[in-house]
Structure formats: structure tokens, C-alpha cells
Design a protein around this motif. Structure first.
Motif, short mmCIF file in Angstrom:
data_model
loop_
_atom_site.label_atom_id
_atom_site.label_comp_id
_atom_site.label_asym_id
_atom_site.label_seq_id
_atom_site.Cartn_x
_atom_site.Cartn_y
_atom_site.Cartn_z
N ASP A 1 0.88 -0.87 -0.01
CA ASP A 1 -0.50 -0.37 -0.11
C ASP A 1 0.84 1.07 -0.01
O ASP A 1 0.47 2.77 -0.54
N VAL A 2 1.99 1.40 0.73
CA VAL A 2 2.94 2.73 1.09
C VAL A 2 3.37 3.05 -0.39
O VAL A 2 3.60 3.59 -0.77
N ALA B 1 0.66 4.30 -2.72
CA ALA B 1 0.81 5.63 -2.88
C ALA B 1 1.83 6.42 -3.03
O ALA B 1 0.54 7.57 -3.12
N ARG B 2 2.89 5.86 -2.50
CA ARG B 2 3.52 7.25 -3.42
C ARG B 2 4.21 7.20 -4.20
O ARG B 2 3.92 8.38 -5.56
N ARG C 1 1.39 7.63 -6.57
CA ARG C 1 0.09 7.63 -7.45
C ARG C 1 1.00 9.62 -7.12
O ARG C 1 0.06 9.96 -7.87
#
Ligand SMILES: Nc1ncnc2c1ncn2[C@@H]1O[C@H](COP(=O)(O)OP(=O)(O)O)[C@@H](O)[C@H]1O
Ligand SMILES: [Mg+2]
Lengths: 313, 253
Positions: free
Chosen positions: B82-83, B86-87, B89
């Protein structure tokens, strides 16, 4: 018919038909009558008579009112009031944390989390609160000692005090209800909010906590306020397991002096006071979370130096 | 230099329904690509895959040379956490049809949310940059307003500024003017034109054919989940060769 031909006013409305009814009237003198509201008056009188009746009944009843005033602020009663307030707050805090976590689990992409959440809600919403309190309180009967896989062993009776048993029982069952309230709130927030938050680099968890949940609060706070008020009264169940909340402390007094009704009135007054204070607090919280939904909002507090910085830029 | 955005043989399924069929598209730095096509042809899906709001079921998408959503290990692609996603994105800005501003945050806070809270850049620097962006979209006076106090056109301009505040490498627009009253379309399109002139890399899904013709470097036509034709605005809009493109253009013009 005096106004046979139709006429149109400035807005183009055909006023010919209406004019037939209104022929020969001086519009300057036309008044709309306000009939006397007989029904409202009758209802008010009935209500007044009813209140007089109730007041009279209490007046002639064998109530020694001075007991009420004597005990209202006495030390044991105040201790009970404190117990009720502390239990309400602690149980609601546990309930809200558990409820929020379980709501998020229930909406998770991970099926194991979803099943765990569903099972929790199913179980703790299904079993009566009183029964749960009794189960926690009597846990020592089946688990004389508690430990983490054999580590940190403790005697169950030492840990499972009336306070802890009541807190677990009330908090955990509250969590099951709150989970559904929170889930409803989250569902009320447009899906686009999560996507927009993700598109600026937030993880799902962070987007949930900083973007979706604050918006869901608008929908969540009113029912939670309702449940908090319910919890104030639900704490009275804890009297059954010797937790000293207000109903138990008035009970202790009236077992000694037999002024049952007077002391129950004392408890009733305190419940009303607590509930009234909570209702007022709720309206402030609701106002806080409705930020951004009003029309021209009051000067936003979050940005005190906004306009000044704008001038400088 | 690698293309900023590259979709290579992308497949996307919703259940048994194939929404993207072997879609390949590459967008160079500074290029403006407009995607047109009938409703349901997969335009939004393509953008949503590129911004990783949807996962893909085949092929690969790269952003500035980096594989989106996966880490390559020999011949296999291993999903990122996820992290990491997210980065990634953060490099891809997205402007939605329905604006999706955060209603509980003021306009300025909407712009600061990403740079300050996610990218952890210095607050003062971000605030200056955000106010400059609002100036650029003509809304400096609305910094303290809440989104619901703005018109649709103003909200969409704020949404564009919010995406730009992340300093993305590419900006994706999904029908940015379709939810607007006709008289508000112009103000949003003119902000987008200015952006295109300034060298921003953009992919725009739109039904505004005049905008495509004026601004696009390349026009892509999608139908039934596939790219049917692509070319210069001249070739695609003024004298389209492909009969499906031609009939679509004549229907929307
Ligand atoms: N979440 C979804 N679940 C199932 N089908 C979807 C979903 N999103 C889109 N689709 C389908 O995928 C196709 C392409 O949709 P979309 O990309 O939104 O088209 P466009 O943006 O070109 O109008 C449509 O047939 C649509 O019904
Ligand atoms: Mg679409």
C-alpha cells in the motif's frame, strides 16, 4: 357574467377566471381571517389539567421531600454519580474505538477481517448486556487464572473487579452497535472522496482516517449521542455486579432507611442532569463536524492567518 | 528519455467482462493526448488503471520508466505494498468529473493536504506554492472558502490546482467539464489550455471536440475497450479516415 373576456396581467397570467369570484371587491380592504385555534386551546387545557393532577398526586402522596434534598448532594450519592459518569465515559470510549475498528474491518478487502468483524457484531449484539456483565464478572468460575500462553499469570478474581467486568461487558457490546453506526456513516461518504485522497498519495488507511471518517462524523455523531445517553442508563445494570454507580448507592441508602421512593427520585434527578448536560455537549460536537456544509461558513478557525498570508503572496 | 506514461498490452476485467482489451498507449513528456469515444468504451477505466485506482489483469503500465504497482523480479511482477503504491500515485495527478474536493477542508487546505501531510514538504513553501496555483487558476480570493460555497467551474479549477500542488509528472482528466453547466465549461477549459501551453503532460478524456482539435498533440479513439485509431487532431477530427471515428465525430459535433 361580468368578466366574460379573459385578461392578462403584467406577468401574462390569465386573471379573467379569478376575477369572476372577486367581482366588485375593494382589494384594499380585503382581509384574510384567522380563525380561533380551538384545537390547540383544548389540547393546552388538557395538558395543564394533567400536569396539575400529577403535581397534586405527588403533593398528597407520602413523599418526604426533605429526604430528597438531604440526600441529593450527600457523599455516598455523589460517589455513585461519579461512578455512573466514569463508567459511561469509559464504556463509550471503548465502544467507539472498537466500533470504528470493527467497521473498518467489516469494509476491508481482507475476508478474514470481514468475517471476524461480522462474527463480533453477531455475537455481542445478540446477547443481552446484563448477561454479558454476569459472564465477565463470573469468569473466575471457569478460568481461575488468566495468562498469555502461560506468561504473566494473574488471579482472575483480582483482575475482574466490578469496574473491569462492567467496563468490558458494556464497552464490548457497545462496540458492536457503534460498528454499525460507523459503517453507515462511512457508506454515506461519496466514493470519490476515497479516490481523490488516494490520487494525492494517501494510503487507504490514511484516507479513511483523515478524509472519509471526519465527513462520516456528520452522520455518526447524532446516533452516537443517542447511544451515549442510552449508556448513561445502561450503566445501572452494573449495580447487579456490585459496581457502585448511582442506582446502587441510592439502593444502599434506602435499604438502611426505607425511603425508597425519595431516593429513587434522587437517582432520577441525577440521571436527568447527566443526560441534559450530554445533550448540550452533543449539539456543540454536531456543529463542529458540520464545518463546510453550511452556506457562507463562519470565518474558518483552521486558517487564522489565511487572508494575511494571501495578501503577502 | 522514456515516455512519462506507457501502457503496454493492458488487459482489465470486471468479473467476466473485459473493459480493456490489449490497450497500448505511450505519452511523452509535455505531450497532450485527448481520448474520445462513446460512453462505456473504457476511457475512464484506462485513466483509473493509470492512476492505480484500479488494478490491471494483464500487460504493464509504467510511469516515468517505473512499473506501476509492481516490482519486477526476473520474469514475474510482484505486487507492491500500500505504502509503495501510494508513493507512486503522487506522480500521477487525477482530475475527476465530479471534482471530489474535500468538503470539510477550505480551498487552501484542500491544496495543502497532499504536499504538507503526505509529501511532508515545509508548510510555508507549500502555502506559497498553493496560493500561486490558486492565482494561476484565478481563485486566489477563494483560498479561505469551503468547496460547497463555490460554483462547479470554480470547484473544478480548485481540483486542478489541488492535483498540481503535488507536482505530478502527468495529469489525467476524466471528463472534467461533463458535470458543469454549459456556461461554466469555458473557464475550466481555458485553465487546461494554459496548462497544456506551459508544458504539462496531460491525458484528457473529453467530449469537447473543439478543445481536442485546438490543444491535443494526439487524439485517441476508443471503442469497446480497445484503441481503434489514433493520430493528429487533423487526421482524427477534421478528416477522419476510420468510419467508426467519422461517425462518432459527426454525431458529437
Ligand atoms: N466497477 C465496475 N464494475 C463493473 N463494470 C464496470 C466497472 N466500471 C466500469 N465498468 C464497465 O466497464 C466499461 C467501461 O467503463 P468506463 O471506463 O467507465 O467507460 P467510459 O469512461 O468510456 O464511459 C463499461 O461497460 C462499464 O459498465
Ligand atoms: Mg467515463
Amino acid at each position: 357574467m361580468p368578466f366574460k373576456q379573459s385578461r392578462a396581467d403584467a406577468a401574462g397570467n390569465n386573471i379573467g377566471v379569478a376575477m369572476q369570484d372577486l367581482a366588485g371587491i375593494d382589494f384594499q380592504r380585503l382581509r384574510i381571517s384567522r380563525p380561533i385555534p380551538y384545537r390547540q386551546i383544548a389540547a393546552s387545557i388538557l395538558l395543564f389539567v394533567f400536569l396539575i393532577f400529577i403535581a397534586h398526586a405527588f403533593w398528597v402522596g407520602a413523599i418526604e421531600w426533605h429526604y430528597v434534598s438531604d440526600y441529593l448532594f450527600s457523599a455516598p450519592i455523589l460517589k455513585g454519580v461519579r461512578g455512573t459518569i466514569v463508567m459511561t465515559i469509559c464504556a463509550m470510549v471503548i465502544g467507539i474505538f472498537l466500533g470504528t475498528a470493527v467497521a473498518m474491518m467489516r469494509m476491508s478487502a481482507n475476508p478474514a477481517l470481514r468475517w471476524a468483524a461480522t462474527g463480533y457484531i453477531w455475537l455481542f449484539r445478540g446477547v443481552p448486556a446484563l448477561l454479558q456483565l454476569l459472564l465477565w464478572f463470573n469468569l473466575a468460575l471457569i478460568f481461575p487464572t488468566l495468562s498469555l500462553f502461560g506468561f504473566f499469570p494473574v488471579n482472575t478474581v483480582d483482575v475482574m473487579t466490578p469496574f473491569v467486568a462492567a467496563l468490558l461487558g458494556l464497552g464490548i457490546q457497545q462496540g458492536a452497535y457503534t460498528a454499525e453506526v460507523v459503517r453507515g456513516g462511512i457508506l454515506s461518504v461519496d466514493r470519490g472522496q476515497m479516490e481523490a485522497a488516494q490520487s494525492i498519495g494517501m494510503t487507504r488507511l490514511r484516507a479513511m482516517l483523515t478524509i472519509v471518517l471526519p465527513q462520516a462524523m456528520r452522520v455518526i455523531v447524532p446516533p452516537i449521542g443517542n447511544e451515549t445517553i442510552g449508556m448513561v442508563k445502561l450503566t445501572s445494570l452494573a449495580s447487579v455486579i456490585q459496581y457502585s454507580e448511582v442506582l446502587r448507592t441510592v439502593g444502599d441508602v434506602y435499604y438502611a432507611n426505607s425511603r425508597v421512593i425519595e431516593l429513587l427520585i434522587v437517582a432520577g434527578i441525577w440521571y436527568m442532569v447527566i443526560v441534559t448536560v450530554l445533550s448540550i455537549g452533543q449539539s456543540y460536537i454536531e456543529k463542529y463536524f458540520s464545518k463546510g456544509w453550511g452556506r457562507a461558513a463562519e470565518a474558518p478557525k483552521a486558517l487564522p492567518d489565511g487572508p494575511a498570508a494571501m495578501g503577502a503572496a | 528519455m522514456p515516455p512519462i506514461l506507457q501502457a503496454i498490452h493492458v488487459q482489465k476485467y470486471y468479473g467476466a467482462f473485459q473493459a480493456l482489451k490489449d490497450v497500448s498507449l505511450s505519452v511523452d513528456r509535455g505531450e497532450v493526448v485527448c481520448i474520445i469515444g462513446p460512453s462505456g468504451s473504457g476511457k475512464s477505466t484506462l485513466l483509473r488503471c493509470a492512476s492505480q485506482l484500479e488494478s490491471i489483469d494483464g500487460g504493464v503500465i509504467t510511469v516515468d520508466g517505473e512499473i506501476a504497482g509492481y516490482r519486477r523480479s526476473g520474469e514475474t511482477l510482484v505486487p507492491l505494498g500500500d505504502v509503495q503504491i501510494a508513493r507512486q500515485r503522487q506522480n500521477v495527478g487525477m482530475v475527476f468529473q465530479r471534482f471530489n474536493l474535500f468538503p470539510h477542508r477550505s480551498v487552501l487546505e484542500n491544496l495543502l493536504e497532499g504536499p504538507v501531510r503526505v509529501q511532508k514538504r515545509p508548510v510555508e513553501e507549500c502555502r506559497k506554492e498553493a496560493l500561486a496555483l490558486l492565482e494561476r487558476v484565478g481563485l486566489a480570493a477563494k483560498a479561505a472558502a469551503y468547496p460547497n460555497e463555490l460554483s462547479g467551474g470554480q470547484q473544478q479549477r480548485v481540483a486542478i490546482a489541488r492535483a498540481l500542488a503535488m507536482r505530478p509528472k502527468i495529469l489525467l482528466f476524466d471528463e472534467p467539464t461533463s458535470a458543469l453547466d454549459p456556461e461554466l465549461v469555458g473557464e475550466v477549459l481555458s485553465v487546461m489550455k494554459e496548462l497544456a501551453k506551459s508544458g504539462m503532460t496531460m491525458v484528457v478524456v473529453t467530449h469537447e471536440i473543439a478543445f481536442c482539435r485546438e490543444v491535443a498533440d494526439r487524439v485517441v479513439f476508443m471503442d469497446g475497450g480497445a484503441i481503434i485509431a489514433a493520430g493528429s487532431p487533423e487526421d482524427m477530427i477534421v478528416r477522419p479516415q476510420n468510419p467508426r471515428v467519422a461517425s462518432f465525430i459527426s454525431a458529437v459535433l
